[in-house]
Write a protein that holds these residues in place. Structure first.
Motif, PDB file in Angstrom:
ATOM      1  N   TYR A 135      91.093  17.806  89.178  1.00  0.00           N
ATOM      2  CA  TYR A 135      91.497  17.537  87.798  1.00  0.00           C
ATOM      3  C   TYR A 135      91.626  16.033  87.573  1.00  0.00           C
ATOM      4  CZ  TYR A 135      92.974  22.284  88.910  1.00  0.00           C
ATOM      5  OH  TYR A 135      93.021  23.567  89.369  1.00  0.00           O
ATOM      6  N   THR A 136      91.789  15.661  86.317  1.00  0.00           N
ATOM      7  CA  THR A 136      91.745  14.243  85.960  1.00  0.00           C
ATOM      8  C   THR A 136      92.878  13.438  86.595  1.00  0.00           C
ATOM      9  OG1 THR A 136      92.983  14.784  83.944  1.00  0.00           O
ATOM     10  CG2 THR A 136      90.588  14.676  83.769  1.00  0.00           C
ATOM     11  N   TRP A 137      94.006  14.041  86.840  1.00  0.00           N
ATOM     12  CA  TRP A 137      95.172  13.280  87.276  1.00  0.00           C
ATOM     13  C   TRP A 137      95.396  13.303  88.793  1.00  0.00           C
ATOM     14  CZ3 TRP A 137      95.693  18.125  84.958  1.00  0.00           C
ATOM     15  CH2 TRP A 137      96.197  19.125  85.776  1.00  0.00           C
ATOM     16  N   VAL A 138      94.653  14.123  89.535  1.00  0.00           N
ATOM     17  CA  VAL A 138      95.065  14.445  90.904  1.00  0.00           C
ATOM     18  C   VAL A 138      95.054  13.259  91.858  1.00  0.00           C
ATOM     19  CG1 VAL A 138      94.445  16.877  90.769  1.00  0.00           C
ATOM     20  CG2 VAL A 138      92.723  15.213  91.477  1.00  0.00           C
ATOM     21  N   ASN A 139      94.281  12.221  91.551  1.00  0.00           N
ATOM     22  CA  ASN A 139      94.271  11.060  92.432  1.00  0.00           C
ATOM     23  C   ASN A 139      94.816   9.804  91.753  1.00  0.00           C
ATOM     24  OD1 ASN A 139      93.128  12.126  94.960  1.00  0.00           O
ATOM     25  ND2 ASN A 139      91.388  12.625  93.657  1.00  0.00           N
TER      26      ASN A 139
END
Length: 562
Positions: free
Chosen positions: A449-453
């Motif tokens: 997902y967009t936020w995972v890193n």
């Protein structure tokens, strides 16, 4: 807080595409009307406009063709799903509000009917073997087992997905590109790979900051400094009469308690060496013996849990942490956090254990092995018809969209926190809404997902989701920063040699027993214990595996490294 409705979004996209095609067609018609004042437009400009309109017509036609291709004749596919026995009341693993949501989406977008076949999670690989042998396997099957995947592919049990992936897998390639090479053998794609989310190291070490403060020591950055701390912790009884400077457990299915430490004694001069000894074979790589001997010394000096091999359930290990007896641990990243929470709440503090990277390599740098970006192998049996296989690839491609993946993993009713991170429903909420207890079992392509890193976001979210006030947000941010130090991934190939298929599982079990014996034997018996144990591994097939790995590396890389 916000909610998503992918169905509305998908329909809007389809309508917009239709309007774009219609608009392009109208524009093309009006451009040829006689009332156009030709004298007002220079010839070059007219030609440029015509070329632009022609390109727009072509793009619109291609888009319309693509839409028509995706929404094909009605077809039904059958998809495997793990059954964990946690379906909501009144529902089943195959028939619940999440499976219904998926079915509605795929039917609307592609005219594909989706049916599910439940397979008990604990015996899923065995069940898939039986179904494949009997010709009754679903059209989409899954495994985490690389050897099993290779067996299926090399025996002709899997569909060649190369062309289908090229035709319908564009979103998979865009959203999960780091994972997908693992599904290819000798240039042929046999699997779509599920991509993991947050990039995580295989294991992480933690040390008692409060003990370091009491000793007047800094956080160690080398193994030598770690040893100084361990001896000081013991001499000063910082954990009471039952002080355990380095707490270990005796799990027989994982090397997590020692592997990073032992591996730090190993120099890997080439990718060939890294591939040969990745990662289960690191304990017998050149140099690893020195690491085992150091652990043996520390064990015999009372720095390591004395009966750890008998603690296969980790009960004693976790109690030692929670009770404040332990001063250092090496474990899976999140496994000890619950014990840290108990300890901190008991002491009324928010910082005891902190993450540490102190396993320096021979050259002074660090090697922190990370998980591969791929998770499980998603496959289509060779018995599946071409029509159904195409539908399966459309289904998997749709699932690679991060928004789709979130709607499945977190359910279509998901909400987000103030940082835009999806909030997982509780078990009670899942049951009340008629969703399965493990929604992610249906999300089989993407967790990226967009936020995972975004580590600041992840740290803030971990802090927000804590179950008690045992830790600070800064602690979580430090964890993400320390985890990144020395980030490394071993080379990997989808190929599994016949020798590794035959002996690999047994060798990995024997390897853990070998290491435990080396750590725990009397100091004057280390040499004989090591030599006899190593020879047993060789007799069980170890050397055949290592030779085969080296030979395969040479075969695909043009010869052995100099």
């Amino acid at each position: 807080m916000r909610r998503k409705s992918l169905l509305k979004r998908s329909l809007a996209i389809l309508l917009a595409a239709g309007m774009a095609v219609t608009g392009a067609a109208c524009g093309s018609s009006s451009s040829t009307t006689p009332s156009e004042p030709a004298a007002e437009t220079a010839p070059a400009a007219t030609e440029e406009a015509a070329a632009t309109e022609e390109a727009a017509d072509s793009a619109a036609t291609e888009e319309a063709a693509a839409d028509a291709d995706l929404f094909g004749d009605e077809v039904t596919i059958n998809v495997m799903v793990w059954d964990r026995g946690n379906a909501a009341p009144g529902t089943t693993t195959e028939d619940n509000n999440l499976t219904k949501w998926i079915q509605e989406q795929v039917k609307t977008l592609y005219n594909i009917n989706v049916e599910y076949t439940a397979v008990p999670r604990a015996e899923s690989d065995d069940k898939v073997n039986i179904m494949l042998s009997g010709g009754t396997a679903p059209d989409i099957i899954m495994t985490y087992d690389q050897a099993l995947f290779y067996n299926y592919a090399s025996s002709g049990a899997l569909k060649d997905l190369t062309d289908l992936y090229a035709q319908y897998g564009g979103d998979i390639e865009a959203n999960c590109t780091e994972a997908e090479p693992a599904g290819v053998i000798d240039g042929v794609r046999y699997a779509v790979m599920k991509q993991r989310g947050t990039e995580e190291p295989r294991h992480t070490a933690y040390i008692r900051q409060d003990w370091l403060d009491e000793l007047g020591m800094e956080i160690p950055t080398t193994k030598e400094e770690l040893g100084e701390y361990l001896y000081a912790a013991k001499e000063n009884n910082l954990g009471g009469d039952n002080t355990i400077p380095w707490a270990m457990s005796g799990r027989t299915d994982t090397e997590k308690m020692y592997l990073n430490f032992v591996g730090s004694y190993v120099d890997l001069p080439s990718d060939r060496d890294a591939y040969m000894y990745a990662e289960s074979y690191m304990a017998v790589a050149p140099g690893s013996k020195d690491g085992l001997q150091q652990l043996n010394t520390w064990y015999n000096d009372g720095l390591i849990s004395q009966d750890f091999p008998t603690d296969s359930a980790e009960d004693v290990y976790k109690a030692a942490i929670a009770n404040g007896n332990a001063g250092f641990v090496l474990d899976d990243v999140y496994n000890p956090h619950a014990s840290f929470e108990v300890l901190n709440n008991t002491l009324g503090v928010q910082e005891t254990f902190v993450p540490v990277q102190c396993f320096d390599l021979p050259d002074g740098s660090y090697r922190n092995p990370f998980e591969y970006r791929y998770a499980m192998y998603v496959m289509i049996p060779s018995t599946t018809s071409d029509e159904k296989a195409a539908a399966c690839m459309k289904y998997l491609n749709w699932m690679s969209d991060p928004e789709v993946a979130m709607n499945i993993y977190y359910t279509p009713d998901y909400t987000t926190n103030d940082l835009g991170v999806a909030v997982a429903p509780s078990t009670t909420e899942l049951q009340e809404l008629g969703y399965p207890g493990t929604p992610d079992d249906l999300s089989i392509v993407n967790q990226n997902y967009t936020w995972v890193n975004d580590y600041e976001v992840m740290a803030a979210t971990s802090y927000e989701n804590r179950t008690s006030d045992w830790v600070t947000e800064e602690w979580y941010l430090n964890l993400y920063e320390v985890k990144e130090v020395g980030k490394y991934r071993f080379p990997t190939y989808a190929y599994i040699s016949p020798d590794e298929q035959t002996y690999g599982a047994d060798i990995k079990t024997r390897m853990i027993e070998f290491v435990y014996n080396c750590i725990c034997c009397p100091a004057d018996q280390f040499e004989s214990t090591y030599e006899s144990g190593y020879q047993e591994l060789v007799n069980a097939g170890l050397q055949k595996i290592l030779d085969a790995r080296g030979a395969y590396y040479d075969s695909v890389n043009g010869g052995a490294a100099e």
